[in-house]
Design an enzyme around this catalytic site. Sequence first.
Site, PDB file in Angstrom:
ATOM      1  N   LEU A 164      -2.386 -20.831   9.732  1.00 43.93           N
ATOM      2  CA  LEU A 164      -3.079 -21.110  10.986  1.00 43.93           C
ATOM      3  C   LEU A 164      -4.597 -20.993  10.830  1.00 43.93           C
ATOM      4  O   LEU A 164      -5.337 -21.219  11.784  1.00 43.93           O
ATOM      5  CB  LEU A 164      -2.618 -20.130  12.076  1.00 43.93           C
ATOM      6  CG  LEU A 164      -1.144 -20.167  12.448  1.00 43.93           C
ATOM      7  CD1 LEU A 164      -0.839 -19.115  13.506  1.00 43.93           C
ATOM      8  CD2 LEU A 164      -0.729 -21.549  12.940  1.00 43.93           C
ATOM      9  N   SER A 165      -5.041 -20.656   9.633  1.00 44.21           N
ATOM     10  CA  SER A 165      -6.471 -20.435   9.414  1.00 44.21           C
ATOM     11  C   SER A 165      -7.323 -21.664   9.707  1.00 44.21           C
ATOM     12  O   SER A 165      -8.421 -21.535  10.281  1.00 44.21           O
ATOM     13  CB  SER A 165      -6.713 -19.948   7.985  1.00 44.21           C
ATOM     14  OG  SER A 165      -6.191 -18.652   7.807  1.00 44.21           O
TER      15      SER A 165
ATOM     16  N   LYS B 259      -3.972 -12.864  -4.169  1.00 45.05           N
ATOM     17  CA  LYS B 259      -4.985 -11.883  -3.776  1.00 45.05           C
ATOM     18  C   LYS B 259      -5.341 -10.885  -4.869  1.00 45.05           C
ATOM     19  O   LYS B 259      -6.485 -10.420  -4.942  1.00 45.05           O
ATOM     20  CB  LYS B 259      -4.528 -11.127  -2.523  1.00 45.05           C
ATOM     21  CG  LYS B 259      -4.469 -11.988  -1.273  1.00 45.05           C
ATOM     22  CD  LYS B 259      -4.087 -11.163  -0.055  1.00 45.05           C
ATOM     23  CE  LYS B 259      -4.039 -12.029   1.198  1.00 45.05           C
ATOM     24  NZ  LYS B 259      -3.788 -11.234   2.413  1.00 45.05           N
TER      25      LYS B 259
ATOM     26  N   ASN C 230      -9.394 -11.272  -0.497  1.00 45.12           N
ATOM     27  CA  ASN C 230      -8.905 -12.415   0.279  1.00 45.12           C
ATOM     28  C   ASN C 230     -10.014 -13.376   0.685  1.00 45.12           C
ATOM     29  O   ASN C 230      -9.766 -14.357   1.370  1.00 45.12           O
ATOM     30  CB  ASN C 230      -8.162 -11.933   1.542  1.00 45.12           C
ATOM     31  CG  ASN C 230      -9.109 -11.376   2.592  1.00 45.12           C
ATOM     32  OD1 ASN C 230     -10.104 -10.722   2.264  1.00 45.12           O
ATOM     33  ND2 ASN C 230      -8.822 -11.633   3.859  1.00 45.12           N
TER      34      ASN C 230
ATOM     35  N   ASP D 228      -9.026  -7.770   4.738  1.00 45.83           N
ATOM     36  CA  ASP D 228      -7.717  -7.370   5.255  1.00 45.83           C
ATOM     37  C   ASP D 228      -7.702  -5.906   5.710  1.00 45.83           C
ATOM     38  O   ASP D 228      -7.103  -5.574   6.732  1.00 45.83           O
ATOM     39  CB  ASP D 228      -6.633  -7.574   4.200  1.00 45.83           C
ATOM     40  CG  ASP D 228      -6.212  -9.031   4.056  1.00 45.83           C
ATOM     41  OD1 ASP D 228      -6.367  -9.795   5.027  1.00 45.83           O
ATOM     42  OD2 ASP D 228      -5.736  -9.408   2.968  1.00 45.83           O
TER      43      ASP D 228
ATOM     44  N   ALA E 243       4.590  -3.875  -1.099  1.00 48.09           N
ATOM     45  CA  ALA E 243       3.621  -3.306  -2.045  1.00 48.09           C
ATOM     46  C   ALA E 243       2.799  -4.400  -2.717  1.00 48.09           C
ATOM     47  O   ALA E 243       2.350  -4.242  -3.849  1.00 48.09           O
ATOM     48  CB  ALA E 243       4.349  -2.464  -3.098  1.00 48.09           C
TER      49      ALA E 243
ATOM     50  N   ASN F 177       9.101  -0.174  -0.824  1.00 53.02           N
ATOM     51  CA  ASN F 177       9.229  -1.508  -1.396  1.00 53.02           C
ATOM     52  C   ASN F 177      10.598  -1.663  -2.042  1.00 53.02           C
ATOM     53  O   ASN F 177      11.186  -0.676  -2.504  1.00 53.02           O
ATOM     54  CB  ASN F 177       8.135  -1.735  -2.446  1.00 53.02           C
ATOM     55  CG  ASN F 177       8.026  -3.188  -2.866  1.00 53.02           C
ATOM     56  OD1 ASN F 177       7.766  -4.064  -2.039  1.00 53.02           O
ATOM     57  ND2 ASN F 177       8.211  -3.453  -4.149  1.00 53.02           N
TER      58      ASN F 177
ATOM     59  N   LYS G 109       7.157  -0.363  -8.192  1.00 56.31           N
ATOM     60  CA  LYS G 109       5.929  -1.032  -7.741  1.00 56.31           C
ATOM     61  C   LYS G 109       5.277  -0.233  -6.612  1.00 56.31           C
ATOM     62  O   LYS G 109       4.046  -0.097  -6.565  1.00 56.31           O
ATOM     63  CB  LYS G 109       6.233  -2.457  -7.279  1.00 56.31           C
ATOM     64  CG  LYS G 109       4.981  -3.265  -6.961  1.00 56.31           C
ATOM     65  CD  LYS G 109       5.304  -4.717  -6.674  1.00 56.31           C
ATOM     66  CE  LYS G 109       4.014  -5.510  -6.403  1.00 56.31           C
ATOM     67  NZ  LYS G 109       4.281  -6.936  -6.108  1.00 56.31           N
TER      68      LYS G 109
ATOM     69  N   LEU H  27       2.597  -8.122  10.089  1.00 55.49           N
ATOM     70  CA  LEU H  27       1.556  -9.031   9.623  1.00 55.49           C
ATOM     71  C   LEU H  27       2.019 -10.484   9.584  1.00 55.49           C
ATOM     72  O   LEU H  27       1.194 -11.396   9.523  1.00 55.49           O
ATOM     73  CB  LEU H  27       1.053  -8.611   8.234  1.00 55.49           C
ATOM     74  CG  LEU H  27      -0.151  -7.656   8.214  1.00 55.49           C
ATOM     75  CD1 LEU H  27       0.146  -6.371   8.965  1.00 55.49           C
ATOM     76  CD2 LEU H  27      -0.575  -7.353   6.786  1.00 55.49           C
TER      77      LEU H  27
END
Length: 268
Positions: free
Chosen positions: A16-17, A66, A86, A99, A124, A146, A151, A212
């Site tokens: 949606l950016s 990222k 990001n 973020d 994670a 996670n 991790k 998120l």
Amino acid sequence: MITFYGVIGDPIEHSLSPAMHNAAFDALGMDCYYGAFHVKGRFLYEAVNGARCLGFGGLNVTVPHKEIIIRFVPADETSHDIGAANTIDFKTNKAYNTDASGAIASLRDNGVSVKGKRVLVLGAGGAARAVTYGLLKNGAAVTIANRTAPKAADLAAYMREYGDVFGTGMDNLKEKVAIADVIINTTTVGLNEGETLVTADMLNEKQVVFDLVYRPVETKLLREAKLAGAKTIDGITMLVRQGALSFEVWTGVKPPLDAMERSARDAV
């Protein structure tokens, strides 16, 4: 002359950016355009270098790039500490992370302070790194859960210098959810309708649930949280706030949050 910006990721179709940033550019009368670009990991370096050579003003970087991006774009202090970025600004040729601040702003704007709170972070990956960092810097005690426990343990070890953090697997998740004041989903579980890691029977009305995932806006997790009477925060809240911070990095201008949020919600 138009200045171009964009987001790169794999996948990228759900983003949606573009709607959000183009609404901000339009509201401010800026001659800029923001697009979404599907970039596979093996082409990440070429894509970033190509955008730089083409005169782009900057890029956002999303899943799954990222963490890898800071290997070939110099990271600012926060991105270096987090281990993920990001946002790339081609004026400074640096990578930034909005973020962490975006997550804290989302909580704060919904009346939630994390200082002294127990927060359960699900996932994670790159988003979890930033969210955990922001939480720890603001005084929360964090448990990272996670599916791959090692991790989570590795991320907790990496973040331990910033505060009280522990990494674990998803086993006995009900018990982990029960002792948390705030639950934050940073995984992609929820992108598909009907998927959730946490259900209403695991939650209570004193908790805060922050997802998120922003497509759909009301994920299965958020519906379950509402059934339990918990306070909910959706992913567009976070998307807009981290996006506004990226916008400011690139342009030096504070964008209109209301226009960005309205356009993002309308685009869904």
